[in-house]
Design a protein around this motif. Structure first.
Motif, PDB file in Angstrom:
ATOM      1  N   ASP A 398       0.832  -1.209   0.000  1.00  0.00           N
ATOM      2  CA  ASP A 398       0.000   0.000   0.000  1.00  0.00           C
ATOM      3  C   ASP A 398       0.866   1.258   0.000  1.00  0.00           C
ATOM      4  O   ASP A 398       0.510   2.284  -0.598  1.00  0.00           O
ATOM      5  CB  ASP A 398      -0.928   0.007   1.226  1.00  0.00           C
ATOM      6  CG  ASP A 398      -2.295  -0.584   0.901  1.00  0.00           C
ATOM      7  OD1 ASP A 398      -2.422  -1.229  -0.166  1.00  0.00           O
ATOM      8  OD2 ASP A 398      -3.233  -0.406   1.711  1.00  0.00           O
ATOM      9  N   TYR A 399       1.998   1.185   0.711  1.00  0.00           N
ATOM     10  CA  TYR A 399       2.889   2.354   0.699  1.00  0.00           C
ATOM     11  C   TYR A 399       3.441   2.574  -0.708  1.00  0.00           C
ATOM     12  O   TYR A 399       3.513   3.711  -1.197  1.00  0.00           O
ATOM     13  CB  TYR A 399       4.029   2.161   1.706  1.00  0.00           C
ATOM     14  CG  TYR A 399       4.965   3.351   1.779  1.00  0.00           C
ATOM     15  CD1 TYR A 399       4.480   4.649   1.963  1.00  0.00           C
ATOM     16  CD2 TYR A 399       6.348   3.183   1.667  1.00  0.00           C
ATOM     17  CE1 TYR A 399       5.336   5.741   2.026  1.00  0.00           C
ATOM     18  CE2 TYR A 399       7.210   4.276   1.725  1.00  0.00           C
ATOM     19  CZ  TYR A 399       6.696   5.554   1.912  1.00  0.00           C
ATOM     20  OH  TYR A 399       7.546   6.625   1.961  1.00  0.00           O
ATOM     21  N   VAL A 400       3.795   1.473  -1.389  1.00  0.00           N
ATOM     22  CA  VAL A 400       4.270   1.590  -2.769  1.00  0.00           C
ATOM     23  C   VAL A 400       3.163   2.173  -3.659  1.00  0.00           C
ATOM     24  O   VAL A 400       3.415   3.007  -4.528  1.00  0.00           O
ATOM     25  CB  VAL A 400       4.759   0.227  -3.292  1.00  0.00           C
ATOM     26  CG1 VAL A 400       4.994   0.279  -4.797  1.00  0.00           C
ATOM     27  CG2 VAL A 400       6.034  -0.192  -2.575  1.00  0.00           C
ATOM     28  N   HIS A 401       1.924   1.721  -3.406  1.00  0.00           N
ATOM     29  CA  HIS A 401       0.786   2.301  -4.134  1.00  0.00           C
ATOM     30  C   HIS A 401       0.765   3.817  -3.952  1.00  0.00           C
ATOM     31  O   HIS A 401       0.609   4.579  -4.921  1.00  0.00           O
ATOM     32  CB  HIS A 401      -0.517   1.678  -3.615  1.00  0.00           C
ATOM     33  CG  HIS A 401      -1.768   2.278  -4.207  1.00  0.00           C
ATOM     34  ND1 HIS A 401      -2.723   1.527  -4.833  1.00  0.00           N
ATOM     35  CD2 HIS A 401      -2.223   3.550  -4.261  1.00  0.00           C
ATOM     36  CE1 HIS A 401      -3.705   2.304  -5.265  1.00  0.00           C
ATOM     37  NE2 HIS A 401      -3.420   3.546  -4.913  1.00  0.00           N
ATOM     38  N   GLN A 402       0.930   4.254  -2.700  1.00  0.00           N
ATOM     39  CA  GLN A 402       0.883   5.700  -2.427  1.00  0.00           C
ATOM     40  C   GLN A 402       2.031   6.424  -3.121  1.00  0.00           C
ATOM     41  O   GLN A 402       1.835   7.517  -3.696  1.00  0.00           O
ATOM     42  CB  GLN A 402       0.946   5.948  -0.914  1.00  0.00           C
ATOM     43  CG  GLN A 402       0.947   7.442  -0.561  1.00  0.00           C
ATOM     44  CD  GLN A 402       0.816   7.681   0.923  1.00  0.00           C
ATOM     45  OE1 GLN A 402      -0.038   7.084   1.574  1.00  0.00           O
ATOM     46  NE2 GLN A 402       1.660   8.553   1.473  1.00  0.00           N
ATOM     47  N   ILE A 403       3.222   5.818  -3.084  1.00  0.00           N
ATOM     48  CA  ILE A 403       4.374   6.439  -3.750  1.00  0.00           C
ATOM     49  C   ILE A 403       4.068   6.646  -5.232  1.00  0.00           C
ATOM     50  O   ILE A 403       4.229   7.733  -5.789  1.00  0.00           O
ATOM     51  CB  ILE A 403       5.637   5.555  -3.596  1.00  0.00           C
ATOM     52  CG1 ILE A 403       6.088   5.520  -2.142  1.00  0.00           C
ATOM     53  CG2 ILE A 403       6.768   6.064  -4.489  1.00  0.00           C
ATOM     54  CD1 ILE A 403       7.151   4.447  -1.872  1.00  0.00           C
ATOM     55  N   VAL A 404       3.619   5.589  -5.862  1.00  0.00           N
ATOM     56  CA  VAL A 404       3.383   5.622  -7.304  1.00  0.00           C
ATOM     57  C   VAL A 404       2.262   6.605  -7.655  1.00  0.00           C
ATOM     58  O   VAL A 404       2.408   7.459  -8.540  1.00  0.00           O
ATOM     59  CB  VAL A 404       3.059   4.203  -7.821  1.00  0.00           C
ATOM     60  CG1 VAL A 404       2.455   4.243  -9.214  1.00  0.00           C
ATOM     61  CG2 VAL A 404       4.324   3.351  -7.806  1.00  0.00           C
ATOM     62  N   SER A 405       1.133   6.510  -6.968  1.00  0.00           N
ATOM     63  CA  SER A 405      -0.013   7.370  -7.300  1.00  0.00           C
ATOM     64  C   SER A 405       0.317   8.841  -7.071  1.00  0.00           C
ATOM     65  O   SER A 405       0.013   9.698  -7.905  1.00  0.00           O
ATOM     66  CB  SER A 405      -1.231   6.982  -6.465  1.00  0.00           C
ATOM     67  OG  SER A 405      -1.663   5.698  -6.810  1.00  0.00           O
ATOM     68  N   ASN A 406       0.934   9.120  -5.923  1.00  0.00           N
ATOM     69  CA  ASN A 406       1.225  10.523  -5.631  1.00  0.00           C
ATOM     70  C   ASN A 406       2.252  11.092  -6.597  1.00  0.00           C
ATOM     71  O   ASN A 406       2.125  12.238  -7.050  1.00  0.00           O
ATOM     72  CB  ASN A 406       1.710  10.673  -4.184  1.00  0.00           C
ATOM     73  CG  ASN A 406       0.553  10.599  -3.195  1.00  0.00           C
ATOM     74  OD1 ASN A 406      -0.576  10.303  -3.585  1.00  0.00           O
ATOM     75  ND2 ASN A 406       0.815  10.863  -1.938  1.00  0.00           N
ATOM     76  N   GLN A 407       3.285  10.320  -6.905  1.00  0.00           N
ATOM     77  CA  GLN A 407       4.289  10.834  -7.846  1.00  0.00           C
ATOM     78  C   GLN A 407       3.664  11.062  -9.218  1.00  0.00           C
ATOM     79  O   GLN A 407       3.967  12.048  -9.884  1.00  0.00           O
ATOM     80  CB  GLN A 407       5.473   9.867  -7.948  1.00  0.00           C
ATOM     81  CG  GLN A 407       6.382   9.913  -6.718  1.00  0.00           C
ATOM     82  CD  GLN A 407       7.639   9.087  -6.899  1.00  0.00           C
ATOM     83  OE1 GLN A 407       7.672   8.145  -7.678  1.00  0.00           O
ATOM     84  NE2 GLN A 407       8.681   9.427  -6.150  1.00  0.00           N
ATOM     85  N   MET A 408       2.801  10.163  -9.634  1.00  0.00           N
ATOM     86  CA  MET A 408       2.176  10.352 -10.956  1.00  0.00           C
ATOM     87  C   MET A 408       1.235  11.554 -10.963  1.00  0.00           C
ATOM     88  O   MET A 408       1.005  12.164 -12.002  1.00  0.00           O
ATOM     89  CB  MET A 408       1.415   9.084 -11.374  1.00  0.00           C
ATOM     90  CG  MET A 408       2.354   7.956 -11.783  1.00  0.00           C
ATOM     91  SD  MET A 408       1.482   6.484 -12.341  1.00  0.00           S
ATOM     92  CE  MET A 408       0.737   7.057 -13.866  1.00  0.00           C
TER      93      MET A 408
END
Lengths: 545, 106
Positions: A398-408
């Motif tokens: 989920d943290y990786v999800h947040q990293i990816v979504s927020n950066q995009m």
């Protein structure tokens, strides 16, 4: 006489040098690329051919042509750079020439007469411009130009060392006006010395009774009034020169900014991206998958996820591979997340259809987060056999999800709850942060990173299983089991402490002392298909204290 | 079934073709990296003398071009090395070599 061209020569010389280098290199590389393509492709047409057959031959020709195509693009960009250098040099030279024209600084400055009679006690305005500064009528027919030349020579020579200041509009204007003020003060000093000299001359004439007291008074007043008139001319010229210099500097800044914009637009970095596009197209053929992966290339960590997926999809090394790894399922309700079976990730067609905007790469940010979540899990499953259906795994994913979504979405990665808070959070935390509620209460996942089978294991549990391969698919996401282990060994574990925002990568946590594991049977866990609940898509990043 | 439309089955030995290709590779494919080094050195020297306002963007261009073109040249060398072996690999082997060469710098 120093010119404006002399001021910018340090820059124009380098622009010419870079242009020459780029032009020569572009010619060399164009010739080389053409030879490379023609020669290698002509191999089959030689009178003495070779046994190069079938798939290998096609791969060879494809590789040569792909390389030559990309090389041509690169050379075109080198030529674009050369053109930008040439254009900037020409623009800067063309714009500078007119500012060397002395007459442009005499506009609206009244003429200085050169009339004089035989009365040597008279003081004329032109004498300040000529005698006071050491000029004669043979130097110039217009006394005013002496001021222009003095100011130019006192200002321009030093400016070539201050191009950075000149390329900053406000600093440049301040520098130029300050230099002109200094130059005027030098001229004024000369004029004042001449004024004093004339007064001394008249005082001497009075003492020697060459002139009367009244005549002395008259001639002295003339010295002062002509000084004031001469300084009026100097100040008017200085004002014109400030205006002219400022205008030149604005054009100079504009030319430099235009050059920077052109060079920036060349954007050679996209070459690598073009190769990645080619690889995406060759390994994934579903346009939805392609669109999603293209969009993910644009952000730092999601690009690492794409690299993992490309590596794992390489059919010459992996099985299953390619399109079999990412499938789309119709009929799922929207925003139900994604799931995997340890190898294959299933994405929701409905999510894609609702979100996708071909003109907005960030439109797929949430879907990319789902794919990243599943990619983390399939990596651990295939590299170590670590099951995906554990709470620690979902905490990390989920943290990786947040990293990816927020950066995009162009946002900071943002804060993330520590493990204890995440596990105990309600289903929809009021602050919008992520929650492990569904994993704990609805999916009843194990809180042990090894899953139920690994509950009796401690540090090193992953290495006891078969097929441990930390470098699986090159591990571009930079994952390690220690990122999961600490979730259980440290209830207050904060995954963000393993994230380096500068490098957009994870670093392993400090190892914790752990007991030696006891031998256990080594069944290879078969990951169960599991549904990833919809995390709060883009938790609002909290301000960094 | 093989597709031999581009590479015709013939009578010459692979080594004769290899000689031709290897010579070309030595003359051109192997000289381009040196040319690239020269270009980078020349551009870097110019960049050092630019106003700092401009140098960052130009340096970025130089670095990007260098890394991208170096990757392409390295790829050519891999392709050249396949030919320089003077032994035509079988189809599957060549396919893998080519694919690996592309994977190596992604």
């Amino acid at each position: 006489m120093t010119s404006f061209l002399d001021v910018i020569r340090p820059l124009t010389d380098q622009l010419k040098s870079m242009s020459d280098l780029a032009r020569q290199a572009a010619q060399t590389y164009t010739t080389g690329t053409t030879k490379f393509r023609n020669h290698t492709n002509d191999v089959g047409n030689l009178s003495s051919p070779i046994v190069f057959l079938g798939k290998g031959a096609n791969a060879f020709v494809d590789a040569v042509n792909r390389n030559a195509d990309l090389s041509t693009k690169a050379v075109t960009r080198l030529s674009d750079f050369q053109a930008a250098c040439d254009d900037a040099k020409k623009t800067m030279e063309d714009m500078s020439g007119p500012y060397d024209n002395e007459s442009r600084y005499l506009n609206n400055v009244y003429q200085v007469g050169d009339f004089s009679n035989a009365d040597r006690y008279n003081t004329y305005e032109f004498q300040y411009f000529l005698d006071a500064q050491g000029y004669t009528t043979s130097d110039t027919s217009d006394p005013r130009t002496t001021v222009v030349r003095r100011i130019r020579e006192d200002t321009l020579p030093g400016l070539s060392f201050q191009l950075d200041s000149l390329l900053n509009t406000s600093n440049g204007q301040a520098l130029l006006e300050s230099n002109i003020d200094s130059a005027v003060s030098y001229i004024q000093s000369d004029f004042q010395r001449y004024q004093a000299k004339r007064h001394e001359f008249l005082d001497g004439a009075l003492r020697s009774k060459e002139i009367s007291k009244d005549e002395h008074h008259y001639y002295s007043a003339l010295v002062d009034s002509t000084y004031e008139m001469a300084m009026g001319v100097v100040n008017a010229i200085a004002k014109n020169m400030k205006t002219g210099y400022d205008s030149w500097d604005q054009e100079f800044v504009a030319a430099a900014n235009n050059f920077l914009a052109k060079v920036g637009d060349i954007d050679t970095g996209k070459l690598t991206q073009l190769q990645l596009y080619n690889t995406i197209d060759s390994r994934f053929h579903d346009p939805r998958t392609q669109a999603l992966l293209y969009a993910m290339l644009a952000s730092p960590y999601s690009a690492k996820v794409v690299q993992y997926l490309l590596n794992v999809a390489n059919c010459s090394k992996m099985s299953p591979c390619g399109d079999a790894l990412i499938v789309w399922q119709d009929g799922m309700p929207p925003n139900t997340g994604a799931f995997n079976n340890g190898t294959v990730t299933t994405l929701n067609t409905q999510d894609f259809n609702e979100a996708y905007d071909p003109n907005n790469p960030s439109s797929l940010a949430t879907l990319a987060g789902y794919l990243a979540h599943e990619s983390v899990e399939t990596y651990y499953s295939r590299a170590y056999g670590i099951p995906a259906d554990t709470v620690p795994m979902d905490y990390l994913a989920d943290y990786v999800h947040q990293i990816v979504s927020n950066q995009m979405n162009g946002q900071p990665v943002g804060n993330f709850p520590n493990y204890q808070n995440w596990v105990n959070a309600p289903q929809n935390p009021p602050d919008g942060s992520d929650s492990g509620y569904d994993y704990v209460h609805n999916f009843h996942e194990s809180d042990n990173p090894g899953g139920d089978l690994g509950e009796h294991l401690s540090s090193g549990w992953w290495s006891l299983w078969n097929n441990s391969n930390p470098n699986f698919a090159g591990n571009p996401m930079g994952l390690s089991p220690s990122l999961l282990q600490n979730n259980s060994t440290l209830p207050g574990w904060d995954i963000t402490k393993c994230w380096n925002p500068d490098t957009n990568s994870f670093h392993p946590p400090t190892p914790q002392p752990t007991p030696v594991p006891e031998p256990v049977p080594q069944p290879v866990p078969q990951p169960e298909p599991k549904l990833t609940p919809t995390p709060n898509p883009t938790p609002n990043p909290q301000p960094t204290p | 079934m093989h597709d031999n439309s581009l590479f015709v089955v013939g009578t010459i030995s692979a080594s004769a073709l290899g000689d031709t290709i290897a010579k070309e590779a030595q003359n051109q494919w192997h000289s381009d990296p040196h040319n690239l080094d020269g270009l980078k050195a020349g551009l870097n020297s110019a960049v050092q003398q630019l106003p700092s306002t401009l140098s960052g963007t130009v340096q970025q261009f130089v670095n990007d071009f260098d890394s991208n073109y170096a990757a392409l040249l390295n790829q050519r060398i891999v392709i050249g090395q396949i030919l320089e072996k003077k032994v035509a690999p079988d189809a599957q082997e060549l396919d893998l070599q080519i694919k690996d060469s592309f994977d190596s710098f992604q």
